[in-house]
Scaffold this motif. Sequence first.
Motif, PDB file in Angstrom:
ATOM      1  N   GLU A 135       0.848  -1.194   0.000  1.00 23.83           N
ATOM      2  CA  GLU A 135       0.000   0.000   0.000  1.00 23.83           C
ATOM      3  C   GLU A 135       0.878   1.236   0.000  1.00 23.83           C
ATOM      4  O   GLU A 135       1.781   1.360   0.837  1.00 23.83           O
ATOM      5  CB  GLU A 135      -0.848   0.012   1.278  1.00 23.83           C
ATOM      6  N   ASP A 136       0.628   2.119  -0.960  1.00 23.27           N
ATOM      7  CA  ASP A 136       1.347   3.388  -1.005  1.00 23.27           C
ATOM      8  C   ASP A 136       0.553   4.316  -1.919  1.00 23.27           C
ATOM      9  O   ASP A 136      -0.316   3.857  -2.658  1.00 23.27           O
ATOM     10  CB  ASP A 136       2.764   3.170  -1.563  1.00 23.27           C
ATOM     11  N   GLU A 137       0.857   5.617  -1.867  1.00 21.28           N
ATOM     12  CA  GLU A 137       0.110   6.536  -2.732  1.00 21.28           C
ATOM     13  C   GLU A 137       0.294   6.167  -4.195  1.00 21.28           C
ATOM     14  O   GLU A 137      -0.646   6.112  -4.971  1.00 21.28           O
ATOM     15  CB  GLU A 137       0.575   7.968  -2.499  1.00 21.28           C
ATOM     16  N   VAL A 138       1.558   5.926  -4.585  1.00 26.96           N
ATOM     17  CA  VAL A 138       1.839   5.441  -5.938  1.00 26.96           C
ATOM     18  C   VAL A 138       2.080   3.940  -5.813  1.00 26.96           C
ATOM     19  O   VAL A 138       2.904   3.519  -4.999  1.00 26.96           O
ATOM     20  CB  VAL A 138       3.101   6.132  -6.516  1.00 26.96           C
ATOM     21  N   PRO A 139       1.352   3.106  -6.590  1.00 27.34           N
ATOM     22  CA  PRO A 139       1.574   1.660  -6.453  1.00 27.34           C
ATOM     23  C   PRO A 139       3.041   1.300  -6.683  1.00 27.34           C
ATOM     24  O   PRO A 139       3.708   1.925  -7.521  1.00 27.34           O
ATOM     25  CB  PRO A 139       0.703   1.056  -7.567  1.00 27.34           C
ATOM     26  N   LEU A 140       3.539   0.315  -5.927  1.00 30.20           N
ATOM     27  CA  LEU A 140       4.962  -0.019  -6.002  1.00 30.20           C
ATOM     28  C   LEU A 140       5.390  -0.400  -7.423  1.00 30.20           C
ATOM     29  O   LEU A 140       6.466  -0.012  -7.888  1.00 30.20           O
ATOM     30  CB  LEU A 140       5.291  -1.141  -5.005  1.00 30.20           C
ATOM     31  N   THR A 141       4.535  -1.143  -8.119  1.00 25.95           N
ATOM     32  CA  THR A 141       4.894  -1.525  -9.493  1.00 25.95           C
ATOM     33  C   THR A 141       5.099  -0.285 -10.365  1.00 25.95           C
ATOM     34  O   THR A 141       6.020  -0.226 -11.186  1.00 25.95           O
ATOM     35  CB  THR A 141       3.803  -2.456 -10.063  1.00 25.95           C
ATOM     36  N   LYS A 142       4.271   0.727 -10.160  1.00 29.53           N
ATOM     37  CA  LYS A 142       4.423   1.983 -10.910  1.00 29.53           C
ATOM     38  C   LYS A 142       5.741   2.668 -10.523  1.00 29.53           C
ATOM     39  O   LYS A 142       6.436   3.244 -11.368  1.00 29.53           O
ATOM     40  CB  LYS A 142       3.220   2.896 -10.631  1.00 29.53           C
ATOM     41  N   GLN A 143       6.104   2.577  -9.242  1.00 31.94           N
ATOM     42  CA  GLN A 143       7.379   3.179  -8.809  1.00 31.94           C
ATOM     43  C   GLN A 143       8.558   2.516  -9.538  1.00 31.94           C
ATOM     44  O   GLN A 143       9.500   3.191  -9.953  1.00 31.94           O
ATOM     45  CB  GLN A 143       7.558   3.025  -7.296  1.00 31.94           C
ATOM     46  N   LEU A 144       8.478   1.184  -9.715  1.00 32.44           N
ATOM     47  CA  LEU A 144       9.562   0.486 -10.427  1.00 32.44           C
ATOM     48  C   LEU A 144       9.575   0.898 -11.901  1.00 32.44           C
ATOM     49  O   LEU A 144      10.650   1.074 -12.496  1.00 32.44           O
ATOM     50  CB  LEU A 144       9.401  -1.033 -10.314  1.00 32.44           C
ATOM     51  N   ILE A 145       8.397   1.047 -12.477  1.00 31.59           N
ATOM     52  CA  ILE A 145       8.317   1.452 -13.890  1.00 31.59           C
ATOM     53  C   ILE A 145       8.920   2.857 -14.051  1.00 31.59           C
ATOM     54  O   ILE A 145       9.639   3.134 -15.010  1.00 31.59           O
ATOM     55  CB  ILE A 145       6.857   1.378 -14.401  1.00 31.59           C
ATOM     56  N   ASP A 146       8.662   3.730 -13.085  1.00 34.71           N
ATOM     57  CA  ASP A 146       9.229   5.089 -13.148  1.00 34.71           C
ATOM     58  C   ASP A 146      10.764   5.037 -13.113  1.00 34.71           C
ATOM     59  O   ASP A 146      11.431   5.784 -13.829  1.00 34.71           O
ATOM     60  CB  ASP A 146       8.705   5.957 -11.992  1.00 34.71           C
ATOM     61  N   VAL A 147      11.313   4.143 -12.287  1.00 32.35           N
ATOM     62  CA  VAL A 147      12.782   4.002 -12.237  1.00 32.35           C
ATOM     63  C   VAL A 147      13.283   3.485 -13.592  1.00 32.35           C
ATOM     64  O   VAL A 147      14.284   3.964 -14.116  1.00 32.35           O
ATOM     65  CB  VAL A 147      13.230   3.067 -11.082  1.00 32.35           C
ATOM     66  N   TYR A 148      12.551   2.526 -14.146  1.00 34.12           N
ATOM     67  CA  TYR A 148      12.960   1.983 -15.463  1.00 34.12           C
ATOM     68  C   TYR A 148      12.948   3.094 -16.524  1.00 34.12           C
ATOM     69  O   TYR A 148      13.859   3.186 -17.356  1.00 34.12           O
ATOM     70  CB  TYR A 148      12.040   0.834 -15.907  1.00 34.12           C
ATOM     71  N   ASP A 149      11.915   3.930 -16.482  1.00 37.88           N
ATOM     72  CA  ASP A 149      11.805   4.996 -17.489  1.00 37.88           C
ATOM     73  C   ASP A 149      13.006   5.942 -17.439  1.00 37.88           C
ATOM     74  O   ASP A 149      13.395   6.517 -18.442  1.00 37.88           O
ATOM     75  CB  ASP A 149      10.488   5.773 -17.311  1.00 37.88           C
ATOM     76  N   GLN A 150      13.589   6.075 -16.235  1.00 36.93           N
ATOM     77  CA  GLN A 150      14.766   6.940 -16.104  1.00 36.93           C
ATOM     78  C   GLN A 150      16.073   6.219 -16.421  1.00 36.93           C
ATOM     79  O   GLN A 150      17.000   6.808 -16.954  1.00 36.93           O
ATOM     80  CB  GLN A 150      14.859   7.480 -14.675  1.00 36.93           C
TER      81      GLN A 150
END
Length: 294
Positions: A135-150
């Motif tokens: 549980e987090d404001e931004v789902p953890l999977t989305k957080q990993l995708i954001d790191v990948y995008d960078q």
Amino acid sequence: MVKVRKAVIPAAGLGTRFLPATKAMAKEMLPIVDKPTIQFIVEEAIASGIEDILIVTGKSKRSIEDHFDSNIELEEHLRQQGKNDLLDLIKQTANLNLYFVRQPYPKGLGHAVLQAKAFVGNEPFVVMLGDDIMEDEVPLTKQLIDVYDQTHASNIAVMEVPHEETSKYGIIAPERQLDDGVYNVERFVEKPKPEEAPSNLAIIGRYLLTPEIFTILENQQPGAGNEIQLTDAIDTLNKTQRVFAKRFDGKRYDVGSKIGFMEMSIEYGLKHPQISQDLKELIKDLGHRLENEE
Ligand code: UTP
């Protein structure tokens, strides 16, 4: 830029921590109040922008496929009874882009992920384990995708755990911390004893991986517990391309353990519109009873 579109959910494990319940049924179908644990994972994937999901199943896992299928008799029954809210509820899980493959033997998480090779093809993808509900404001999977995008590199979710519990997890040896809780990693070690653990940063159930992992998994020898370990393959991948770790600062429920399962059930129940009030009363009464017993 390549978009991360695919998720793999390994669900072929034997679920021995929940025996006898899991003798004939999938542990992924155990409900948190009224929702099977695997549905939380599928919802996280969709909320993170994932388009296609592969579930790796095995023996006794039929009910997972049925849960994500339509149930025409039940739909008709609810329609006739005018129970439209329930009808909407059961239809929510019927029209998703879900695919299934079987892992013939439970040879380990790495081997389960290898079954996704044809589905994934030549794209980055995420692996999501049903034992961890986040549980987090931004789902953890989305957080990993954001790191990948960078970074355009693999990255693995980690979280601090009590040092004495390292032997339950894959543990990272962090090299140095970059921005936003992103780490360069020197080594990934599966289930080290506390005295041998290089840190207390544990791999939790979300991984973003590049497809090169498959060639490594194909040649991976069994490791801890005589299972083909995903952590070992990630450690090899890290020797030829960067694999980062991303620290998760939200709330994790370890629903693969009995106590984590109870914790999540209570917390979710406290937010559930139908039972929240009654559950609060129940917990208060129980609190008084336990105090008197002490
Ligand atoms: P675990 O070892 O925690 O899960 O594997 P398990 O075997 O289901 O449960 P316990 O420990 O006996 O209670 C972590 C994840 O990897 C999957 C499991 O389904 C779980 O999601 N897995 C594990 C596979 O899909 N295949 C395997 O061969 C092993």
